[in-house]
Write a protein that holds these residues in place. Structure first.
Motif, PDB file in Angstrom:
ATOM      1  N   PRO A  46      -9.303   5.017  -5.097  1.00 18.18           N
ATOM      2  CA  PRO A  46      -9.205   5.195  -3.642  1.00 18.18           C
ATOM      3  C   PRO A  46      -9.399   6.646  -3.234  1.00 18.18           C
ATOM      4  CG  PRO A  46      -7.025   5.027  -4.576  1.00 18.18           C
ATOM      5  CD  PRO A  46      -7.999   4.768  -5.708  1.00 18.18           C
ATOM      6  N   LYS A  99      -1.804   3.443   1.349  1.00 18.69           N
ATOM      7  CA  LYS A  99      -2.086   2.009   1.436  1.00 18.69           C
ATOM      8  C   LYS A  99      -3.292   1.660   0.570  1.00 18.69           C
ATOM      9  CE  LYS A  99      -3.011  -1.792   4.624  1.00 18.69           C
ATOM     10  NZ  LYS A  99      -3.698  -2.502   3.587  1.00 18.69           N
ATOM     11  N   ARG A 100      -4.321   2.486   0.650  1.00 23.65           N
ATOM     12  CA  ARG A 100      -5.507   2.251  -0.184  1.00 23.65           C
ATOM     13  C   ARG A 100      -5.156   2.347  -1.661  1.00 23.65           C
ATOM     14  NH1 ARG A 100     -10.622   5.384   2.640  1.00 23.65           N
ATOM     15  NH2 ARG A 100     -10.497   4.358   4.658  1.00 23.65           N
ATOM     16  N   SER A 102      -2.210   1.689  -3.064  1.00 25.42           N
ATOM     17  CA  SER A 102      -1.457   0.502  -3.479  1.00 25.42           C
ATOM     18  C   SER A 102      -2.384  -0.700  -3.623  1.00 25.42           C
ATOM     19  CB  SER A 102      -0.324   0.215  -2.506  1.00 25.42           C
ATOM     20  OG  SER A 102      -0.834  -0.092  -1.232  1.00 25.42           O
ATOM     21  N   ASP A 103      -3.352  -0.842  -2.718  1.00 28.09           N
ATOM     22  CA  ASP A 103      -4.333  -1.921  -2.830  1.00 28.09           C
ATOM     23  C   ASP A 103      -5.168  -1.770  -4.099  1.00 28.09           C
ATOM     24  OD1 ASP A 103      -3.429  -2.888  -0.417  1.00 28.09           O
ATOM     25  OD2 ASP A 103      -5.121  -2.105   0.752  1.00 28.09           O
ATOM     26  N   TYR A 104      -5.531  -0.534  -4.399  1.00 26.88           N
ATOM     27  CA  TYR A 104      -6.317  -0.248  -5.598  1.00 26.88           C
ATOM     28  C   TYR A 104      -5.539  -0.622  -6.856  1.00 26.88           C
ATOM     29  CZ  TYR A 104      -8.146   2.607  -9.424  1.00 26.88           C
ATOM     30  OH  TYR A 104      -8.608   3.036 -10.640  1.00 26.88           O
ATOM     31  N   VAL A 106      -3.255  -2.871  -7.195  1.00 33.39           N
ATOM     32  CA  VAL A 106      -3.201  -4.325  -7.309  1.00 33.39           C
ATOM     33  C   VAL A 106      -4.522  -4.853  -7.863  1.00 33.39           C
ATOM     34  CG1 VAL A 106      -3.088  -6.471  -5.958  1.00 33.39           C
ATOM     35  CG2 VAL A 106      -1.476  -4.615  -5.506  1.00 33.39           C
ATOM     36  N   THR A 107      -5.631  -4.389  -7.311  1.00 31.99           N
ATOM     37  CA  THR A 107      -6.938  -4.873  -7.784  1.00 31.99           C
ATOM     38  C   THR A 107      -7.216  -4.417  -9.211  1.00 31.99           C
ATOM     39  OG1 THR A 107      -8.034  -2.980  -6.744  1.00 31.99           O
ATOM     40  CG2 THR A 107      -7.966  -5.038  -5.492  1.00 31.99           C
TER      41      THR A 107
END
Length: 153
Positions: A46, A99-100, A102-104, A106-107
């Protein structure tokens, strides 16, 4: 010899040099170690808070300076603006970056799990697997086999 080295001193120096040359470039390894091949499916890292800020800053900078085509000028102006901002002004960009991130994460966990479970060798989609299974089911029932009827005649 005026102020020069004796033959013995130069031989010692040459011997030291030849040893160094031999150690560094003498034998080549059988397998050359390089970078591992990059996986195009791996998720990208990210953007940091600064780069999130720069996404917005580029738009506003280009509106104010439409004739400026220099990427470096935009970068310099963005860097100066970022440095002059207070923590409160940076907070929305930091929040977006978190936020990016945390999304990263997870992916990336899902990607790593997929690599460890599947091994990456079977890259068939679910649809293609189901189509293959459907064809096998028809063969077992006998409804799709026309070859047996032709052999009887």
């Amino acid at each position: 010899m005026k102020g020069g080295r004796s033959k013995a001193e130069t031989k010692k120096a040459d011997a030291k040099l030849s040893v160094k040359k031999g150690a560094a470039g003498g034998k080549k390894p059988a397998v050359k170690k390089g970078k591992a091949a990059k996986d195009p499916n791996k998720p990208k890292r990210p953007a940091s808070a600064f780069f999130v800020f720069m996404e917005d800053f580029r738009k506003t900078y280009k509106e104010k300076h439409p004739n400026n085509k220099s990427v470096s000028a935009v970068g310099k102006a963005g860097g100066e603006k970022w440095k002059s901002m207070t923590e409160a002004e940076k907070a929305p960009y930091v929040a977006k970056a978190e936020k990016r991130k945390s999304d990263y994460e997870v992916t990336l966990k899902a990607y790593n799990k997929k690599l460890n479970d599947g091994g990456g060798a079977d890259d068939e989609s679910d649809k293609s697997k189901s189509e293959v299974n459907d064809e096998d089911d028809e063969d077992e029932d006998g409804s799709a086999d026309d070859d047996e009827d032709e052999d009887d005649e």
